[in-house]
Design a protein around this motif. Structure first.
Motif, PDB file in Angstrom:
ATOM      1  N   LEU A 151       3.994  -5.968  -7.773  1.00  0.00           N
ATOM      2  CA  LEU A 151       5.070  -6.917  -7.499  1.00  0.00           C
ATOM      3  C   LEU A 151       5.804  -6.585  -6.199  1.00  0.00           C
ATOM      4  O   LEU A 151       6.948  -6.997  -6.000  1.00  0.00           O
ATOM      5  CB  LEU A 151       6.066  -6.960  -8.663  1.00  0.00           C
ATOM      6  N   THR A 152       5.156  -5.852  -5.311  1.00  0.00           N
ATOM      7  CA  THR A 152       5.702  -5.567  -3.987  1.00  0.00           C
ATOM      8  C   THR A 152       4.763  -6.130  -2.928  1.00  0.00           C
ATOM      9  O   THR A 152       3.552  -5.947  -2.992  1.00  0.00           O
ATOM     10  CB  THR A 152       5.875  -4.045  -3.774  1.00  0.00           C
ATOM     11  N   PHE A 153       5.359  -6.836  -1.966  1.00  0.00           N
ATOM     12  CA  PHE A 153       4.625  -7.397  -0.839  1.00  0.00           C
ATOM     13  C   PHE A 153       5.349  -7.025   0.450  1.00  0.00           C
ATOM     14  O   PHE A 153       6.577  -6.874   0.455  1.00  0.00           O
ATOM     15  CB  PHE A 153       4.514  -8.922  -0.962  1.00  0.00           C
ATOM     16  N   VAL A 154       4.584  -6.871   1.543  1.00  0.00           N
ATOM     17  CA  VAL A 154       5.171  -6.470   2.815  1.00  0.00           C
ATOM     18  C   VAL A 154       4.704  -7.398   3.928  1.00  0.00           C
ATOM     19  O   VAL A 154       3.646  -8.035   3.829  1.00  0.00           O
ATOM     20  CB  VAL A 154       4.811  -5.014   3.174  1.00  0.00           C
ATOM     21  N   VAL A 155       5.513  -7.467   4.986  1.00  0.00           N
ATOM     22  CA  VAL A 155       5.152  -8.171   6.214  1.00  0.00           C
ATOM     23  C   VAL A 155       5.048  -7.136   7.315  1.00  0.00           C
ATOM     24  O   VAL A 155       5.964  -6.321   7.501  1.00  0.00           O
ATOM     25  CB  VAL A 155       6.197  -9.235   6.584  1.00  0.00           C
ATOM     26  N   HIS A 166       0.867  -1.171   0.000  1.00  0.00           N
ATOM     27  CA  HIS A 166       0.000   0.000   0.000  1.00  0.00           C
ATOM     28  C   HIS A 166       0.908   1.226   0.000  1.00  0.00           C
ATOM     29  O   HIS A 166       1.975   1.206   0.631  1.00  0.00           O
ATOM     30  CB  HIS A 166      -0.905   0.010   1.244  1.00  0.00           C
ATOM     31  N   PRO A 167       0.552   2.305  -0.699  1.00  0.00           N
ATOM     32  CA  PRO A 167       1.432   3.475  -0.743  1.00  0.00           C
ATOM     33  C   PRO A 167       1.869   3.992   0.628  1.00  0.00           C
ATOM     34  O   PRO A 167       2.972   4.540   0.774  1.00  0.00           O
ATOM     35  CB  PRO A 167       0.586   4.516  -1.491  1.00  0.00           C
ATOM     36  N   ALA A 168       1.033   3.798   1.647  1.00  0.00           N
ATOM     37  CA  ALA A 168       1.401   4.251   2.996  1.00  0.00           C
ATOM     38  C   ALA A 168       2.580   3.479   3.575  1.00  0.00           C
ATOM     39  O   ALA A 168       3.174   3.900   4.574  1.00  0.00           O
ATOM     40  CB  ALA A 168       0.193   4.130   3.928  1.00  0.00           C
ATOM     41  N   ASP A 169       2.941   2.348   2.955  1.00  0.00           N
ATOM     42  CA  ASP A 169       4.068   1.544   3.436  1.00  0.00           C
ATOM     43  C   ASP A 169       5.425   2.141   3.078  1.00  0.00           C
ATOM     44  O   ASP A 169       6.446   1.767   3.669  1.00  0.00           O
ATOM     45  CB  ASP A 169       4.014   0.125   2.831  1.00  0.00           C
ATOM     46  N   PRO A 196       7.294   4.981   3.449  1.00  0.00           N
ATOM     47  CA  PRO A 196       8.253   5.518   4.425  1.00  0.00           C
ATOM     48  C   PRO A 196       8.888   4.435   5.296  1.00  0.00           C
ATOM     49  O   PRO A 196      10.101   4.460   5.547  1.00  0.00           O
ATOM     50  CB  PRO A 196       7.410   6.492   5.254  1.00  0.00           C
ATOM     51  N   ALA A 197       8.100   3.468   5.750  1.00  0.00           N
ATOM     52  CA  ALA A 197       8.645   2.386   6.574  1.00  0.00           C
ATOM     53  C   ALA A 197       9.568   1.491   5.760  1.00  0.00           C
ATOM     54  O   ALA A 197      10.566   0.970   6.280  1.00  0.00           O
ATOM     55  CB  ALA A 197       7.505   1.565   7.183  1.00  0.00           C
ATOM     56  N   MET A 198       9.274   1.291   4.488  1.00  0.00           N
ATOM     57  CA  MET A 198      10.154   0.511   3.624  1.00  0.00           C
ATOM     58  C   MET A 198      11.503   1.209   3.463  1.00  0.00           C
ATOM     59  O   MET A 198      12.558   0.568   3.468  1.00  0.00           O
ATOM     60  CB  MET A 198       9.498   0.290   2.267  1.00  0.00           C
ATOM     61  N   TYR A 199      11.477   2.536   3.334  1.00  0.00           N
ATOM     62  CA  TYR A 199      12.721   3.298   3.236  1.00  0.00           C
ATOM     63  C   TYR A 199      13.562   3.124   4.497  1.00  0.00           C
ATOM     64  O   TYR A 199      14.787   2.942   4.425  1.00  0.00           O
ATOM     65  CB  TYR A 199      12.413   4.772   2.993  1.00  0.00           C
ATOM     66  N   ARG A 200      12.929   3.167   5.665  1.00  0.00           N
ATOM     67  CA  ARG A 200      13.673   2.980   6.922  1.00  0.00           C
ATOM     68  C   ARG A 200      14.261   1.581   6.997  1.00  0.00           C
ATOM     69  O   ARG A 200      15.411   1.386   7.397  1.00  0.00           O
ATOM     70  CB  ARG A 200      12.751   3.241   8.120  1.00  0.00           C
ATOM     71  N   LEU A 201      13.462   0.583   6.619  1.00  0.00           N
ATOM     72  CA  LEU A 201      13.924  -0.799   6.676  1.00  0.00           C
ATOM     73  C   LEU A 201      15.086  -1.030   5.724  1.00  0.00           C
ATOM     74  O   LEU A 201      16.036  -1.749   6.053  1.00  0.00           O
ATOM     75  CB  LEU A 201      12.755  -1.741   6.364  1.00  0.00           C
ATOM     76  N   CYS A 202      15.036  -0.411   4.560  1.00  0.00           N
ATOM     77  CA  CYS A 202      16.130  -0.544   3.588  1.00  0.00           C
ATOM     78  C   CYS A 202      17.438  -0.068   4.214  1.00  0.00           C
ATOM     79  O   CYS A 202      18.485  -0.713   4.057  1.00  0.00           O
ATOM     80  CB  CYS A 202      15.804   0.265   2.336  1.00  0.00           C
ATOM     81  N   LEU A 203      17.393   1.028   4.948  1.00  0.00           N
ATOM     82  CA  LEU A 203      18.594   1.551   5.599  1.00  0.00           C
ATOM     83  C   LEU A 203      19.060   0.640   6.721  1.00  0.00           C
ATOM     84  O   LEU A 203      20.262   0.387   6.888  1.00  0.00           O
ATOM     85  CB  LEU A 203      18.313   2.955   6.139  1.00  0.00           C
ATOM     86  N   LEU A 204      18.120   0.115   7.497  1.00  0.00           N
ATOM     87  CA  LEU A 204      18.463  -0.733   8.644  1.00  0.00           C
ATOM     88  C   LEU A 204      19.054  -2.077   8.236  1.00  0.00           C
ATOM     89  O   LEU A 204      19.647  -2.765   9.076  1.00  0.00           O
ATOM     90  CB  LEU A 204      17.222  -0.959   9.514  1.00  0.00           C
ATOM     91  N   THR A 205      18.907  -2.458   6.985  1.00  0.00           N
ATOM     92  CA  THR A 205      19.442  -3.741   6.512  1.00  0.00           C
ATOM     93  C   THR A 205      20.421  -3.541   5.354  1.00  0.00           C
ATOM     94  O   THR A 205      20.767  -4.493   4.663  1.00  0.00           O
ATOM     95  CB  THR A 205      18.292  -4.663   6.046  1.00  0.00           C
ATOM     96  N   HIS A 219       4.028  -3.879  15.635  1.00  0.00           N
ATOM     97  CA  HIS A 219       4.888  -2.697  15.754  1.00  0.00           C
ATOM     98  C   HIS A 219       5.115  -1.992  14.425  1.00  0.00           C
ATOM     99  O   HIS A 219       5.737  -0.934  14.388  1.00  0.00           O
ATOM    100  CB  HIS A 219       6.236  -3.092  16.357  1.00  0.00           C
ATOM    101  N   GLY A 220       4.655  -2.580  13.343  1.00  0.00           N
ATOM    102  CA  GLY A 220       4.824  -1.944  12.045  1.00  0.00           C
ATOM    103  C   GLY A 220       5.402  -2.875  11.006  1.00  0.00           C
ATOM    104  O   GLY A 220       5.387  -4.108  11.153  1.00  0.00           O
ATOM    105  N   LEU A 221       5.934  -2.297   9.971  1.00  0.00           N
ATOM    106  CA  LEU A 221       6.461  -3.062   8.844  1.00  0.00           C
ATOM    107  C   LEU A 221       7.805  -3.683   9.209  1.00  0.00           C
ATOM    108  O   LEU A 221       8.701  -3.007   9.699  1.00  0.00           O
ATOM    109  CB  LEU A 221       6.598  -2.144   7.627  1.00  0.00           C
ATOM    110  N   VAL A 222       7.933  -4.986   8.981  1.00  0.00           N
ATOM    111  CA  VAL A 222       9.171  -5.696   9.345  1.00  0.00           C
ATOM    112  C   VAL A 222       9.861  -6.336   8.141  1.00  0.00           C
ATOM    113  O   VAL A 222      10.976  -6.848   8.269  1.00  0.00           O
ATOM    114  CB  VAL A 222       8.912  -6.781  10.410  1.00  0.00           C
TER     115      VAL A 222
END
Length: 204
Positions: free
Chosen positions: A55-59, A9-12, A14-23, A63-66
């Motif tokens: 073609l994008t899926f999230v878990v 979902h488009p709201a995901d 910002p959290a995807m951007y943070r996760l990309c940095l954290l990994t 606590h949020g997107l992991v």
């Protein structure tokens, strides 16, 4: 709430951007490497759901997107899309003459800005003929070892097969031994070795 796998979902984003940095440092936290926390995801996360959200899926858990998986069904067409729709705005926002220069403080923003400006337009590589799709996947440590990575790959594989795509590839840093072990466990095989790592392929 238990964790769930669902479509993007488009709201995901910002959290995807943070996760990309954290990994982003061979699977570990890359926060200390970049002054601008968005740069890494501008290259390796953001353009995928913008160009082809199906073609994008999230878990997500309580606590949020992991975790997320992003992909394109056609690498050659995706590179053309980047050149026409993604890089021009970012190149204007991050000039090579300023942000692309090494400040000498150990940060790596300039490396990504140069990569952004010098992004190769690949010729039709042999792997594209058999495995035209490619993907990136990231999962926070608290969600690892629970089968979510496999489920994300399965969800993506099903979506690609529905489009008639028969092969998927990805690049992985040789330092990221955990990721390599995971990819091999879900069926990927080494296609090509490089000085930076290897290209793995999955038959669909």
């Amino acid at each position: 709430m238990t964790a769930v796998l669902r479509p993007f979902h488009p709201a995901d984003l910002p959290a995807m951007y943070r996760l990309c940095l954290l990994t982003g440092e061979a699977g570990g936290d890359a926060t200390s490497l970049y002054r601008n926390p968005d740069l890494l995801a501008h290259l390796y996360c953001g353009p995928y759901p913008i160009s082809d959200p199906g073609l994008t899926f999230v878990v997500v858990d309580e606590h949020g997107l992991v975790g997320y998986i992003v992909a394109t069904a056609d690498t050659t067409a995706f590179d053309r899309w980047l050149a026409e729709h993604w890089w021009p705005t970012l190149r204007a926002q991050y000039p090579l003459e300023t942000v692309g220069q090494d400040p000498g403080d150990g940060t790596q923003d300039h490396v990504l800005v140069r990569r952004m400006h010098e992004w190769p337009v690949e010729d039709e590589l042999p792997v594209f003929a058999t495995h035209p799709a490619h993907m990136h996947i990231d999962l926070l440590p608290r969600a690892q070892g629970q089968g979510w990575g496999r489920r994300m790959v399965e969800a993506l594989s099903e979506a690609l097969r529905a489009r008639g795509v028969h092969g998927l590839h990805l690049g992985v840093d040789d330092r990221n031994s955990g990721a390599i072990a995971f990819y091999e466990k879900v069926g990927f095989r080494t296609h090509t070795a490089h000085d930076w790592g290897r290209t793995l392929t999955l038959d669909l």
